[in-house]
Design a protein around this motif. Structure first.
Motif, PDB file in Angstrom:
ATOM      1  N   VAL A  56      40.116  36.021  31.695  1.00 58.44           N
ATOM      2  CA  VAL A  56      39.969  34.893  32.623  1.00 58.44           C
ATOM      3  C   VAL A  56      39.337  33.746  31.838  1.00 58.44           C
ATOM      4  N   GLN A  57      40.134  32.751  31.549  1.00 58.43           N
ATOM      5  CA  GLN A  57      39.709  31.644  30.696  1.00 58.43           C
ATOM      6  C   GLN A  57      38.508  30.894  31.254  1.00 58.43           C
ATOM      7  N   ARG A  58      38.521  30.558  32.525  1.00 59.70           N
ATOM      8  CA  ARG A  58      37.438  29.751  33.088  1.00 59.70           C
ATOM      9  C   ARG A  58      36.089  30.473  33.056  1.00 59.70           C
ATOM     10  N   GLU A  59      36.114  31.796  32.959  1.00 61.94           N
ATOM     11  CA  GLU A  59      34.880  32.589  32.875  1.00 61.94           C
ATOM     12  C   GLU A  59      34.583  33.054  31.451  1.00 61.94           C
ATOM     13  N   CYS A  60      35.553  32.901  30.561  1.00 64.30           N
ATOM     14  CA  CYS A  60      35.426  33.396  29.180  1.00 64.30           C
ATOM     15  C   CYS A  60      35.094  34.885  29.226  1.00 64.30           C
ATOM     16  N   LYS A  61      35.897  35.624  30.030  1.00 63.81           N
ATOM     17  CA  LYS A  61      35.568  37.027  30.298  1.00 63.81           C
ATOM     18  C   LYS A  61      36.831  37.883  30.319  1.00 63.81           C
ATOM     19  N   ILE A  62      36.700  39.074  29.742  1.00 64.08           N
ATOM     20  CA  ILE A  62      37.752  40.089  29.804  1.00 64.08           C
ATOM     21  C   ILE A  62      37.339  41.106  30.862  1.00 64.08           C
ATOM     22  N   TYR A  63      38.228  41.338  31.825  1.00 67.11           N
ATOM     23  CA  TYR A  63      38.009  42.357  32.851  1.00 67.11           C
ATOM     24  C   TYR A  63      38.874  43.565  32.518  1.00 67.11           C
ATOM     25  N   PRO A 101      33.837  36.547  23.920  1.00 65.14           N
ATOM     26  CA  PRO A 101      34.044  36.664  25.361  1.00 65.14           C
ATOM     27  C   PRO A 101      33.107  37.717  25.932  1.00 65.14           C
ATOM     28  N   GLU A 102      32.771  37.554  27.174  1.00 69.77           N
ATOM     29  CA  GLU A 102      32.061  38.619  27.880  1.00 69.77           C
ATOM     30  C   GLU A 102      33.113  39.663  28.226  1.00 69.77           C
ATOM     31  N   ILE A 103      32.715  40.912  28.324  1.00 72.09           N
ATOM     32  CA  ILE A 103      33.658  41.964  28.704  1.00 72.09           C
ATOM     33  C   ILE A 103      32.989  42.873  29.714  1.00 72.09           C
ATOM     34  N   VAL A 104      33.696  43.178  30.792  1.00 71.34           N
ATOM     35  CA  VAL A 104      33.137  43.991  31.872  1.00 71.34           C
ATOM     36  C   VAL A 104      34.200  44.945  32.408  1.00 71.34           C
ATOM     37  N   VAL A 105      33.710  46.015  33.025  1.00 69.70           N
ATOM     38  CA  VAL A 105      34.592  46.884  33.794  1.00 69.70           C
ATOM     39  C   VAL A 105      34.598  46.319  35.202  1.00 69.70           C
ATOM     40  N   GLY A 106      35.770  46.000  35.671  1.00 68.84           N
ATOM     41  CA  GLY A 106      35.912  45.417  36.999  1.00 68.84           C
ATOM     42  C   GLY A 106      37.300  44.823  37.145  1.00 68.84           C
ATOM     43  N   THR A 107      37.563  44.294  38.318  1.00 69.45           N
ATOM     44  CA  THR A 107      38.866  43.699  38.586  1.00 69.45           C
ATOM     45  C   THR A 107      38.677  42.315  39.194  1.00 69.45           C
ATOM     46  N   ILE A 108      39.756  41.576  39.233  1.00 69.61           N
ATOM     47  CA  ILE A 108      39.738  40.285  39.904  1.00 69.61           C
ATOM     48  C   ILE A 108      40.803  40.275  40.985  1.00 69.61           C
ATOM     49  N   LYS A 109      40.573  39.519  41.992  1.00 69.29           N
ATOM     50  CA  LYS A 109      41.489  39.440  43.115  1.00 69.29           C
ATOM     51  C   LYS A 109      42.878  39.052  42.624  1.00 69.29           C
ATOM     52  N   GLY A 110      43.871  39.754  43.106  1.00 68.88           N
ATOM     53  CA  GLY A 110      45.256  39.469  42.751  1.00 68.88           C
ATOM     54  C   GLY A 110      45.752  40.233  41.536  1.00 68.88           C
ATOM     55  N   LYS A 111      44.858  40.881  40.813  1.00 66.45           N
ATOM     56  CA  LYS A 111      45.252  41.615  39.604  1.00 66.45           C
ATOM     57  C   LYS A 111      44.821  43.082  39.669  1.00 66.45           C
ATOM     58  N   ARG A 112      44.324  43.523  40.792  1.00 60.52           N
ATOM     59  CA  ARG A 112      43.705  44.845  40.881  1.00 60.52           C
ATOM     60  C   ARG A 112      44.647  45.999  40.563  1.00 60.52           C
ATOM     61  N   ARG A 113      45.882  45.894  40.914  1.00 55.60           N
ATOM     62  CA  ARG A 113      46.797  47.019  40.699  1.00 55.60           C
ATOM     63  C   ARG A 113      47.919  46.692  39.722  1.00 55.60           C
ATOM     64  N   THR A 114      47.882  45.511  39.152  1.00 61.16           N
ATOM     65  CA  THR A 114      49.020  45.109  38.330  1.00 61.16           C
ATOM     66  C   THR A 114      48.764  45.143  36.829  1.00 61.16           C
ATOM     67  N   VAL A 115      47.507  45.123  36.399  1.00 61.74           N
ATOM     68  CA  VAL A 115      47.211  45.100  34.965  1.00 61.74           C
ATOM     69  C   VAL A 115      46.028  46.002  34.634  1.00 61.74           C
TER      70      VAL A 115
END
Length: 124
Positions: free
Chosen positions: A57-64, A38-52
């Motif tokens: 994210v499966q469709r991106e094959c990426k860990i945020y 998987p790709e791994i990045v420092v960042g957030t995704i909409k809807g998860k910014r303050r909860t995790v």
């Protein structure tokens, strides 16, 4: 034939993450399982910014990861890698309980190896 990870390899993966070589750890694990890392990045995704702290994210094959501290947290990284592993295998992304157990197995192996060589890591 199902391949099993041994304690030394698990401890090695944890040490790589602690040593700030998270991408290398994910590449090594992915080679073991014969899957794309998987790709791994420092960042957030909409809807998860303050909860995790992190999310796969499966469709991106990426860990945020919410920040660099989390990027180097072995438990959280292994938890999210479990979700990648499960989805790559074509099965449901796996329960949070099972992801936690998978990650805990790595931490426990790391602690076992440290005990065997007479060292301690109070941070895990």
């Amino acid at each position: 034939m199902k391949r099993e990870l041994d304690d030394i390899f698990k401890a090695y993966i944890v040490q790589l993450i602690i040593d700030k070589k998270t991408e290398q750890a994910l590449e090594s694990l992915s080679r073991f399982y014969e899957i794309r890392p998987p790709e791994i990045v420092v960042g957030t995704i909409k809807g998860k910014r303050r909860t995790v702290y992190a999310v796969y994210v499966q469709r991106e094959c990426k860990i945020y990861c919410i920040n660099s501290e989390i990027f180097y947290n072995p438990f959280i990284i292994m938890h999210e890698f479990y979700h990648h592993l499960r989805t790559t295998a074509g099965v449901h992304k796996g329960s949070e309980k099972h992801a936690n157990m998978y990650a805990r197995g790595f931490i426990d192996s790391y602690k076992t190896i440290l005990n065997e060589i007479g060292q301690k890591d109070e941070n895990l």
